[in-house]
Structures are given as C-alpha cells and as structure tokens.
Motif scaffolding. Structure first.
Motif, PDB file in Angstrom:
ATOM      1  N   ILE A 137      40.501  36.857  50.278  1.00 12.90           N
ATOM      2  CA  ILE A 137      41.795  37.330  50.775  1.00 12.90           C
ATOM      3  C   ILE A 137      41.579  38.242  51.980  1.00 12.90           C
ATOM      4  O   ILE A 137      40.659  39.063  52.016  1.00 12.90           O
ATOM      5  CB  ILE A 137      42.576  38.070  49.663  1.00 12.90           C
ATOM      6  CG1 ILE A 137      44.031  38.310  50.074  1.00 12.90           C
ATOM      7  CG2 ILE A 137      41.891  39.363  49.267  1.00 12.90           C
ATOM      8  CD1 ILE A 137      44.873  37.080  50.126  1.00 12.90           C
ATOM      9  N   ALA A 138      42.424  38.097  52.982  1.00 13.05           N
ATOM     10  CA  ALA A 138      42.296  38.871  54.207  1.00 13.05           C
ATOM     11  C   ALA A 138      42.938  40.251  54.041  1.00 13.05           C
ATOM     12  O   ALA A 138      43.873  40.421  53.255  1.00 13.05           O
ATOM     13  CB  ALA A 138      42.972  38.139  55.360  1.00 13.05           C
ATOM     14  N   PRO A 139      42.453  41.239  54.770  1.00 11.47           N
ATOM     15  CA  PRO A 139      43.125  42.545  54.772  1.00 11.47           C
ATOM     16  C   PRO A 139      44.596  42.373  55.140  1.00 11.47           C
ATOM     17  O   PRO A 139      44.937  41.633  56.064  1.00 11.47           O
ATOM     18  CB  PRO A 139      42.367  43.332  55.843  1.00 11.47           C
ATOM     19  CG  PRO A 139      41.004  42.696  55.882  1.00 11.47           C
ATOM     20  CD  PRO A 139      41.250  41.236  55.640  1.00 11.47           C
ATOM     21  N   GLY A 140      45.448  43.051  54.392  1.00 12.34           N
ATOM     22  CA  GLY A 140      46.880  42.905  54.610  1.00 12.34           C
ATOM     23  C   GLY A 140      47.485  41.724  53.872  1.00 12.34           C
ATOM     24  O   GLY A 140      48.703  41.517  53.928  1.00 12.34           O
TER      25      GLY A 140
ATOM     26  N   SER B 192      44.481  44.368  40.592  1.00 14.02           N
ATOM     27  CA  SER B 192      45.072  45.033  41.757  1.00 14.02           C
ATOM     28  C   SER B 192      44.114  46.028  42.400  1.00 14.02           C
ATOM     29  O   SER B 192      44.179  46.244  43.622  1.00 14.02           O
ATOM     30  CB  SER B 192      46.383  45.732  41.376  1.00 14.02           C
ATOM     31  OG  SER B 192      46.160  46.769  40.435  1.00 14.02           O
ATOM     32  N   ALA B 193      43.215  46.614  41.616  1.00 14.30           N
ATOM     33  CA  ALA B 193      42.255  47.557  42.204  1.00 14.30           C
ATOM     34  C   ALA B 193      41.254  46.834  43.103  1.00 14.30           C
ATOM     35  O   ALA B 193      40.979  47.269  44.229  1.00 14.30           O
ATOM     36  CB  ALA B 193      41.527  48.324  41.112  1.00 14.30           C
ATOM     37  N   GLY B 194      40.695  45.716  42.605  1.00 15.92           N
ATOM     38  CA  GLY B 194      39.752  44.953  43.412  1.00 15.92           C
ATOM     39  C   GLY B 194      40.392  44.366  44.651  1.00 15.92           C
ATOM     40  O   GLY B 194      39.797  44.392  45.746  1.00 15.92           O
ATOM     41  N   TRP B 195      41.606  43.846  44.516  1.00 13.95           N
ATOM     42  CA  TRP B 195      42.315  43.327  45.687  1.00 13.95           C
ATOM     43  C   TRP B 195      42.635  44.471  46.655  1.00 13.95           C
ATOM     44  O   TRP B 195      42.557  44.311  47.872  1.00 13.95           O
ATOM     45  CB  TRP B 195      43.594  42.605  45.254  1.00 13.95           C
ATOM     46  CG  TRP B 195      43.355  41.236  44.694  1.00 13.95           C
ATOM     47  CD1 TRP B 195      42.586  40.908  43.619  1.00 13.95           C
ATOM     48  CD2 TRP B 195      43.892  40.007  45.197  1.00 13.95           C
ATOM     49  NE1 TRP B 195      42.606  39.554  43.407  1.00 13.95           N
ATOM     50  CE2 TRP B 195      43.406  38.974  44.356  1.00 13.95           C
ATOM     51  CE3 TRP B 195      44.751  39.682  46.247  1.00 13.95           C
ATOM     52  CZ2 TRP B 195      43.735  37.633  44.549  1.00 13.95           C
ATOM     53  CZ3 TRP B 195      45.087  38.346  46.443  1.00 13.95           C
ATOM     54  CH2 TRP B 195      44.579  37.339  45.617  1.00 13.95           C
ATOM     55  N   GLY B 196      42.964  45.633  46.095  1.00 16.69           N
ATOM     56  CA  GLY B 196      43.260  46.775  46.937  1.00 16.69           C
ATOM     57  C   GLY B 196      42.063  47.211  47.766  1.00 16.69           C
ATOM     58  O   GLY B 196      42.214  47.645  48.914  1.00 16.69           O
ATOM     59  N   ALA B 197      40.872  47.074  47.186  1.00 19.02           N
ATOM     60  CA  ALA B 197      39.660  47.424  47.934  1.00 19.02           C
ATOM     61  C   ALA B 197      39.465  46.504  49.137  1.00 19.02           C
ATOM     62  O   ALA B 197      38.773  46.873  50.097  1.00 19.02           O
ATOM     63  CB  ALA B 197      38.443  47.356  47.016  1.00 19.02           C
TER      64      ALA B 197
ATOM     65  N   GLY C 294      42.042  45.597  50.881  1.00 19.08           N
ATOM     66  CA  GLY C 294      43.223  45.832  51.705  1.00 19.08           C
ATOM     67  C   GLY C 294      44.359  44.885  51.401  1.00 19.08           C
ATOM     68  O   GLY C 294      45.238  44.671  52.245  1.00 19.08           O
ATOM     69  N   ALA C 295      44.365  44.319  50.185  1.00 23.50           N
ATOM     70  CA  ALA C 295      45.364  43.321  49.811  1.00 23.50           C
ATOM     71  C   ALA C 295      46.093  43.739  48.536  1.00 23.50           C
ATOM     72  O   ALA C 295      45.655  44.639  47.811  1.00 23.50           O
ATOM     73  CB  ALA C 295      44.706  41.960  49.615  1.00 23.50           C
ATOM     74  N   ARG C 296      47.184  43.063  48.259  1.00 26.14           N
ATOM     75  CA  ARG C 296      47.988  43.327  47.063  1.00 26.14           C
ATOM     76  C   ARG C 296      48.042  42.079  46.195  1.00 26.14           C
ATOM     77  O   ARG C 296      47.851  40.963  46.683  1.00 26.14           O
ATOM     78  CB  ARG C 296      49.413  43.724  47.451  1.00 26.14           C
ATOM     79  CG  ARG C 296      49.505  44.961  48.331  1.00 26.14           C
ATOM     80  CD  ARG C 296      50.944  45.259  48.740  1.00 26.14           C
ATOM     81  NE  ARG C 296      51.532  44.180  49.548  1.00 26.14           N
ATOM     82  CZ  ARG C 296      52.424  43.309  49.125  1.00 26.14           C
ATOM     83  NH1 ARG C 296      52.869  43.353  47.871  1.00 26.14           N
ATOM     84  NH2 ARG C 296      52.899  42.361  49.931  1.00 26.14           N
ATOM     85  N   VAL C 297      48.353  42.281  44.896  1.00 22.48           N
ATOM     86  CA  VAL C 297      48.562  41.143  44.010  1.00 22.48           C
ATOM     87  C   VAL C 297      49.577  41.526  42.940  1.00 22.48           C
ATOM     88  O   VAL C 297      49.527  42.623  42.382  1.00 22.48           O
ATOM     89  CB  VAL C 297      47.233  40.662  43.384  1.00 22.48           C
ATOM     90  CG1 VAL C 297      46.593  41.733  42.501  1.00 22.48           C
ATOM     91  CG2 VAL C 297      47.431  39.363  42.612  1.00 22.48           C
TER      92      VAL C 297
END
Length: 284
Positions: free
Chosen positions: A123-126, A190-195, A197-200
């Motif tokens: 997943i890309a940042p943002g 959500s924590a791993g995706w947040g690292a 720079g992404a959301r889920v």
C-alpha cells in the motif's frame, strides 16, 4: 492506450471480488486509476472486466484464491508492479447458503487476514484499504477477551488452528464468527497500515440486493432477513451503490482521521435489534 511507463506512475485501485458490491465500487472509484479486478472466477472477471473496459476504464484482471497466502501475495505484487497501490477493497466472501462451514472460514476469515497482511506490504503512503464484513458480525455474542485478542493478533497461517473454531459447526455460525473476526483483524491491522502512512477500515453491509443477497433471501434465513428489513429504520433493502457511496467516503480524503473502525451500512437493522425494536427470534 497508456504505455508501460505511464502505467507505472498511475494510482492503482484493487478490487477483490467482482460481485455486485465489487463492481459498483470499481465503477465509483476507478476513474483515472488502473483498476485491478481480482476474483476466483475467470467467467466473472471476463464479464465485469469487459463491461468496465467498454465504459472506458483501464482494467487488469487477475485470478486469485484468497484462502491461499501465495495467491494473495502474487496479486499484491502484480498490483504493485502497475503503479502506486492507493486503494484496496476486499469484497470476496461466501455466505451460508453458498458454502460449507470450512469453506466460509477459509475464505471469509483466513482470506481477509491474507489480504490485510499482503497488501500492507504494497500500500502506498496516503493509501486506504477497505474490508467488506457484514452486520452479522455485530450479532455474535460477546467473546472472552482472550479469544478476541487471539482472533485479532494470531498470525494468519495459524488462524484456522485456533481452538475456538472447534465449537463452530454450522455455516451460519461460521459466517457470523468470521465477519466479527474481520472487525477485529481490521482494528489490529490499522497500526501496521498506519506505519506505512495508510488507513484501513471495514464496512458491515445489511441486506443488499446482490446475487448473494438474493440467494440468502430465497434460502432458509429469508423470512428472518425480510423481518430485519421491515423492522429497520429505512425499511428497504440496500443496493450495491449504497455500499459504494460509503466506500468512497472511507477511501477518500474526508476520512483521513478514520482508521481501524467498522461502518455499519445496514439500513438501521443493528440499531433496531440493539434497542429491542426488532427481535430476531420472533420478528418485530
């Protein structure tokens, strides 16, 4: 037609599962993006892919078996090769009228975990991810905290070996359990995706007029589902476009402070049940 170099710089939308909701979301989100459609059925991919191409979308199709980590990893890698993976929508699933208990756990529970794991890599940042769960996950009785923790955090490859699964005998129970676990896995992911720079997030649809929804309405649970519709705040069946509208919000910039949560798009069914307006044991 875009060149390979141009495609590599484009934003990529991945839609896993090309049923009614998947196609509606692809149409809503796909303009200006490379749309990767993934499904277990080549016939479904051909049908939806051709329809979207005919309407001007840039589409790549990819066979996937979400119950296989290797298959999902290959899909994630292929999407990453096409450009910036900015939106991932996981709609693939089996319902109780369609499949056995084991198949539902393999696709709806394990498959979702695989998608969350493998697309976190690319997943890309943002970017943003979205899992289509179900309001059925909100009807599961409260689980012991240690069971909820295990469902949220157990490595995907060990999920189907959790002892709690031995108590699930029927497809309907497996479906509700898997969809509740989807909520928990999204929270944890959500924590791993947040690292990155992404959301889920996840969406829990109610009774939606898709081919799967129509099968359920015609099945053993049809009478109960009609009672849910009649007792809900909206009093109607949902459409794939209701889900696509909610998906557009959660995937877009207006939801930039929302991650790790579930949005019920159920016409008010869960609200009616939780406040006593609707009794699932006996209708309204």
């Amino acid at each position: 037609m875009t060149s390979a170099a141009e495609r590599g710089t484009r934003d990529v939308l991945v839609v896993i599962g090309v049923g009614g909701m998947g196609e509606a979301i692809a149409r809503r989100q796909g303009t200006g993006r490379t749309v990767v459609l993934a499904d277990f059925s080549q016939a479904a991919l051909d049908r939806v892919g051709d329809a979207l191409r005919g309407d001007g979308f840039e589409v790549v199709v990819h066979l996937v078996d979400v119950s296989s980590r290797t298959s999902v990893a290959a899909l994630a890698d292929a999407a990453g090769d096409l450009g910036r993976v900015t939106q991932v929508v996981h709609t693939a699933g089996l319902s109780p009228v369609q499949a056995s208990r084991d198949a539902i756990l393999a696709v709806d529970l394990l498959g979702t975990a695989h998608v969350l794991d493998e697309f976190e890599r690319v997943i890309a940042p943002g970017g943003a991810g979205l899992v289509i769960a179900s309001m059925a996950g909100h009807f599961l009785p409260p689980l012991p905290p240690e069971v909820s923790h295990a469902l949220a955090t157990t490595p995907s490859d060990e999920l189907l070996a959790l002892p709690v699964l031995a108590s699930i005998a029927e497809p309907a129970g497996a479906y509700s359990f898997a969809k509740h676990a989807n909520h928990l896995r999204v929270r944890a992911a959500s924590a791993g995706w947040g690292a990155k720079g992404a959301r889920v997030n996840s969406i829990s649809p109610g009774v939606i007029s898709t081919p799967m929804g129509q099968q359920e309405l015609a099945g053993e649970s049809g009478a109960q589902m009609r009672a849910m519709i009649d007792g809900s705040g909206t009093g109607r069946v949902g459409t794939p476009y209701d889900i696509a509208d909610a998906a557009a919000f959660l995937l877009g910039p207006d939801a930039s402070f929302i991650t790790g949560t579930d949005l019920r798009v159920d016409g008010g069914v869960v609200a009616a049940v939780s406040t006593g307006r609707l009794d699932l044991r006996g209708g309204r």
